[in-house]
Design a protein around this motif. Sequence first.
Motif, PDB file in Angstrom:
ATOM      1  N   SER A 138       5.779   1.907  -8.988  1.00 19.04           N
ATOM      2  CA  SER A 138       6.392   2.800  -8.007  1.00 19.04           C
ATOM      3  C   SER A 138       7.301   3.811  -8.713  1.00 19.04           C
ATOM      4  CB  SER A 138       7.192   1.970  -6.997  1.00 19.04           C
ATOM      5  OG  SER A 138       8.067   2.785  -6.269  1.00 19.04           O
ATOM      6  N   ALA A 139       8.152   3.309  -9.590  1.00 20.10           N
ATOM      7  CA  ALA A 139       9.102   4.197 -10.278  1.00 20.10           C
ATOM      8  C   ALA A 139       8.376   5.195 -11.171  1.00 20.10           C
ATOM      9  CB  ALA A 139      10.077   3.361 -11.101  1.00 20.10           C
ATOM     10  N   SER A 140       7.371   4.714 -11.890  1.00 15.77           N
ATOM     11  CA  SER A 140       6.764   5.610 -12.876  1.00 15.77           C
ATOM     12  C   SER A 140       5.727   6.544 -12.259  1.00 15.77           C
ATOM     13  CB  SER A 140       6.153   4.803 -14.028  1.00 15.77           C
ATOM     14  OG  SER A 140       5.190   3.925 -13.508  1.00 15.77           O
ATOM     15  N   SER A 141       5.231   6.224 -11.069  1.00 20.73           N
ATOM     16  CA  SER A 141       4.285   7.134 -10.400  1.00 20.73           C
ATOM     17  C   SER A 141       4.997   8.012  -9.385  1.00 20.73           C
ATOM     18  CB  SER A 141       3.204   6.339  -9.668  1.00 20.73           C
ATOM     19  OG  SER A 141       3.774   5.648  -8.551  1.00 20.73           O
ATOM     20  N   GLY A 142       6.185   7.594  -8.955  1.00 20.51           N
ATOM     21  CA  GLY A 142       6.904   8.343  -7.918  1.00 20.51           C
ATOM     22  C   GLY A 142       6.496   7.959  -6.504  1.00 20.51           C
ATOM     23  N   ILE A 143       5.597   6.978  -6.359  1.00 20.99           N
ATOM     24  CA  ILE A 143       5.188   6.560  -5.009  1.00 20.99           C
ATOM     25  C   ILE A 143       6.209   5.536  -4.495  1.00 20.99           C
ATOM     26  CG2 ILE A 143       3.411   5.382  -3.635  1.00 20.99           C
ATOM     27  CD1 ILE A 143       1.360   6.366  -5.759  1.00 20.99           C
ATOM     28  N   PRO A 144       6.920   5.857  -3.418  1.00 17.06           N
ATOM     29  CA  PRO A 144       7.909   4.885  -2.937  1.00 17.06           C
ATOM     30  C   PRO A 144       7.209   3.682  -2.311  1.00 17.06           C
ATOM     31  CG  PRO A 144       7.720   6.723  -1.410  1.00 17.06           C
ATOM     32  CD  PRO A 144       6.820   7.043  -2.569  1.00 17.06           C
ATOM     33  N   LEU A 145       7.894   2.561  -2.277  1.00 14.34           N
ATOM     34  CA  LEU A 145       7.285   1.388  -1.627  1.00 14.34           C
ATOM     35  C   LEU A 145       7.657   1.323  -0.152  1.00 14.34           C
ATOM     36  CD1 LEU A 145       7.645  -1.286  -4.459  1.00 14.34           C
ATOM     37  CD2 LEU A 145       5.605  -0.038  -3.774  1.00 14.34           C
ATOM     38  N   THR A 146       8.820   1.845   0.192  1.00 14.55           N
ATOM     39  CA  THR A 146       9.184   1.967   1.612  1.00 14.55           C
ATOM     40  C   THR A 146       9.626   3.406   1.853  1.00 14.55           C
ATOM     41  OG1 THR A 146      11.510   1.382   1.263  1.00 14.55           O
ATOM     42  CG2 THR A 146       9.993  -0.432   1.750  1.00 14.55           C
ATOM     43  N   HIS A 147       9.701   3.753   3.139  1.00 14.57           N
ATOM     44  CA  HIS A 147      10.114   5.107   3.517  1.00 14.57           C
ATOM     45  C   HIS A 147      10.643   4.987   4.932  1.00 14.57           C
ATOM     46  CE1 HIS A 147       9.854   9.306   4.677  1.00 14.57           C
ATOM     47  NE2 HIS A 147       9.409   9.675   3.482  1.00 14.57           N
ATOM     48  N   ARG A 148      11.794   5.544   5.181  1.00 13.09           N
ATOM     49  CA  ARG A 148      12.431   5.379   6.495  1.00 13.09           C
ATOM     50  C   ARG A 148      11.525   5.772   7.656  1.00 13.09           C
ATOM     51  NH1 ARG A 148      18.357   5.963   7.584  1.00 13.09           N
ATOM     52  NH2 ARG A 148      18.019   8.101   8.222  1.00 13.09           N
ATOM     53  N   ASP A 149      10.681   6.759   7.436  1.00 14.33           N
ATOM     54  CA  ASP A 149       9.841   7.238   8.540  1.00 14.33           C
ATOM     55  C   ASP A 149       8.463   6.563   8.599  1.00 14.33           C
ATOM     56  OD1 ASP A 149      11.796   9.054   9.286  1.00 14.33           O
ATOM     57  OD2 ASP A 149      11.080  10.525   7.803  1.00 14.33           O
ATOM     58  N   TYR A 150       7.964   6.130   7.446  1.00 14.40           N
ATOM     59  CA  TYR A 150       6.559   5.705   7.425  1.00 14.40           C
ATOM     60  C   TYR A 150       6.318   4.243   7.076  1.00 14.40           C
ATOM     61  CZ  TYR A 150       6.168  10.735   7.369  1.00 14.40           C
ATOM     62  OH  TYR A 150       6.306  12.056   7.682  1.00 14.40           O
ATOM     63  N   SER A 151       7.268   3.601   6.452  1.00 14.01           N
ATOM     64  CA  SER A 151       6.997   2.224   6.031  1.00 14.01           C
ATOM     65  C   SER A 151       8.297   1.431   5.934  1.00 14.01           C
ATOM     66  CB  SER A 151       6.300   2.240   4.669  1.00 14.01           C
ATOM     67  OG  SER A 151       6.181   0.923   4.200  1.00 14.01           O
ATOM     68  N   GLN A 152       8.434   0.494   6.838  1.00 13.39           N
ATOM     69  CA  GLN A 152       9.706  -0.246   6.879  1.00 13.39           C
ATOM     70  C   GLN A 152       9.654  -1.562   6.107  1.00 13.39           C
ATOM     71  OE1 GLN A 152       8.772   1.315  10.118  1.00 13.39           O
ATOM     72  NE2 GLN A 152       9.947   2.964   9.176  1.00 13.39           N
ATOM     73  N   SER A 153       8.491  -1.924   5.651  1.00 13.80           N
ATOM     74  CA  SER A 153       8.437  -3.132   4.814  1.00 13.80           C
ATOM     75  C   SER A 153       7.246  -3.036   3.861  1.00 13.80           C
ATOM     76  CB  SER A 153       8.363  -4.395   5.673  1.00 13.80           C
ATOM     77  OG  SER A 153       7.286  -4.321   6.535  1.00 13.80           O
ATOM     78  N   VAL A 154       7.217  -3.970   2.949  1.00 13.76           N
ATOM     79  CA  VAL A 154       6.160  -3.930   1.931  1.00 13.76           C
ATOM     80  C   VAL A 154       5.631  -5.355   1.710  1.00 13.76           C
ATOM     81  CG1 VAL A 154       7.947  -3.950   0.109  1.00 13.76           C
ATOM     82  CG2 VAL A 154       5.657  -3.258  -0.457  1.00 13.76           C
ATOM     83  N   ILE A 155       4.320  -5.447   1.586  1.00 16.81           N
ATOM     84  CA  ILE A 155       3.693  -6.759   1.350  1.00 16.81           C
ATOM     85  C   ILE A 155       3.102  -6.763  -0.053  1.00 16.81           C
ATOM     86  CG2 ILE A 155       1.758  -8.247   2.023  1.00 16.81           C
ATOM     87  CD1 ILE A 155       2.093  -7.348   4.860  1.00 16.81           C
ATOM     88  N   PHE A 156       3.494  -7.746  -0.842  1.00 17.19           N
ATOM     89  CA  PHE A 156       2.853  -7.941  -2.146  1.00 17.19           C
ATOM     90  C   PHE A 156       1.770  -8.997  -1.924  1.00 17.19           C
ATOM     91  CE2 PHE A 156       6.973  -7.027  -4.775  1.00 17.19           C
ATOM     92  CZ  PHE A 156       6.908  -5.693  -4.396  1.00 17.19           C
ATOM     93  N   THR A 157       0.535  -8.620  -2.148  1.00 13.93           N
ATOM     94  CA  THR A 157      -0.541  -9.563  -1.871  1.00 13.93           C
ATOM     95  C   THR A 157      -1.615  -9.473  -2.948  1.00 13.93           C
ATOM     96  OG1 THR A 157      -2.020 -10.364  -0.129  1.00 13.93           O
ATOM     97  CG2 THR A 157      -1.842  -7.983  -0.344  1.00 13.93           C
ATOM     98  N   THR A 158      -2.662 -10.271  -2.789  1.00 18.46           N
ATOM     99  CA  THR A 158      -3.773 -10.251  -3.737  1.00 18.46           C
ATOM    100  C   THR A 158      -5.066 -10.584  -3.010  1.00 18.46           C
ATOM    101  OG1 THR A 158      -4.646 -11.150  -5.792  1.00 18.46           O
ATOM    102  CG2 THR A 158      -3.413 -12.680  -4.406  1.00 18.46           C
ATOM    103  N   ALA A 159      -6.155 -10.062  -3.551  1.00 23.29           N
ATOM    104  CA  ALA A 159      -7.455 -10.431  -2.998  1.00 23.29           C
ATOM    105  C   ALA A 159      -8.102 -11.486  -3.887  1.00 23.29           C
ATOM    106  CB  ALA A 159      -8.341  -9.197  -2.894  1.00 23.29           C
ATOM    107  N   SER A 160      -7.408 -11.861  -4.970  1.00 20.27           N
ATOM    108  CA  SER A 160      -7.942 -12.870  -5.896  1.00 20.27           C
ATOM    109  C   SER A 160      -7.247 -14.198  -5.621  1.00 20.27           C
ATOM    110  CB  SER A 160      -7.683 -12.456  -7.344  1.00 20.27           C
ATOM    111  OG  SER A 160      -8.253 -11.208  -7.587  1.00 20.27           O
ATOM    112  N   LEU A 161      -7.835 -14.978  -4.739  1.00 16.54           N
ATOM    113  CA  LEU A 161      -7.186 -16.230  -4.342  1.00 16.54           C
ATOM    114  C   LEU A 161      -7.634 -17.380  -5.243  1.00 16.54           C
ATOM    115  CD1 LEU A 161      -7.419 -15.785  -0.470  1.00 16.54           C
ATOM    116  CD2 LEU A 161      -5.618 -15.076  -2.026  1.00 16.54           C
TER     117      LEU A 161
END
Length: 278
Positions: A138-161
Motif C-alpha cells: 500500500s505504502a509503496s504503490s500509493g494505493i490506500p487500504l481504507t478511504h473515508r468515502d469508499y472503504s471503511q474496512s479491509v479484509i486480509f484473506t487468501t484463496a490458498s487454503l
Amino acid sequence: MIRLIHSLDSKNNRDAGFVSIVGAGPGDAELLTIKAFKALQEADIVLFDWLVDKSILALLGEKTETEFVGKRCGKHSMHQDVICDLMVKHALSGKRVVRLKGGDPAIFARTVEETQALEKHNVEYCIIPGITAASGASASSGIPLTHRDYSQSVIFTTASLKNVDSEPNWKELVHKSAKQTLVFYMGLGKLNLIVNRLKEYGLEDSFPIAVIDNACTINQSVMTGTLHDIVRKSICNQIQGPAIIICGEVVQHRQNVSAITTQALGKYALNTTESALA
Ligand code: SAH
C-alpha cells in the motif's frame, strides 16, 4: 531508549536459549523494526523463510549461523514439523534463535504451529511484529487500504487454503466488497480463479483491482486494472511474485507517491546484497 524496549535484555541466562519469532517485513531491510534489528544482531542462529530479502541477511554478524527453512518454486522444501524441531533443538542447546519470517508473523505465517511446539518443550519465546505485505505494498504503490468515502474496512484473506480443494466463502467476500477493501495473499497463481469467482458472485467487470509484485523491493511493479483486464495485464507484465492483490474502490484513489523512495530503498537492498555476497 533502545535498551529499554529490547525484549531480550531481561534474558540474562544465555544457557536457557530463547526464540524470537521475528517479522522481516515485505522486503527492504530499512522496513525492519528496531526491535527486530536488535534480535537479529544478537542471534546465534537465524532460521529464515524464502520471502526474507537478502538485504536483511546481510545485516547479520559474521558469526551468526543461518539456515534456510522455506520453500522454493511453490514446493515446501522443509516440513513444518522439521522447522519446529529445529527451533526447539537450537533453543534447548542454549542458542538465541531468531525465526525470521517475511512480513508479519501473525499473518499467514504458521506461527501458531511453531509457538505450540516451543511451549510443549518449555522454550521461552517472543514475537516481534513486522510490516505485512499489504501495508508495504500500500505504502509503496500509493494505493490506500481504507478511504473515508469508499472503504471503511479491509479484509486480509487468501484463496490458498490448507485444503487445496477448498475455496473461500466468495458470496460473503463479494457481499462485503461494497465498502471494503479485499486483499488477497498468495493469490497470484489463483488470479484467474479470484477474478472469475468475484464476477460469478456479482461484481462488475469494471470492479477495480491491482496486483503489486515484489512490493518494497527494487523489482516492484504495480498493475492496476479491472476484473476484465487484470489477468491479461499480469500475464503481459510477466509477474513472478510474491505478489499481493488489492480489490476495491481504493485502487482508483491511488496516491502519487514518489518513486524516489522505492528507488532509494531498492538501491539499499542491492548494495547490501552485494556486500553480503562479496
Ligand atoms: N507473513 C507475510 C505473508 C506470508 S504469505 C506477511 O505478513 O506479509 C506469502 C504471501 O505474502 C505472498 O504469496 C504474497 O501474496 C505476499 N507477499 C509477501 N511479500 C510480498 C512482497 N514483497 N510483495 C508482494 N506480496 C508479498
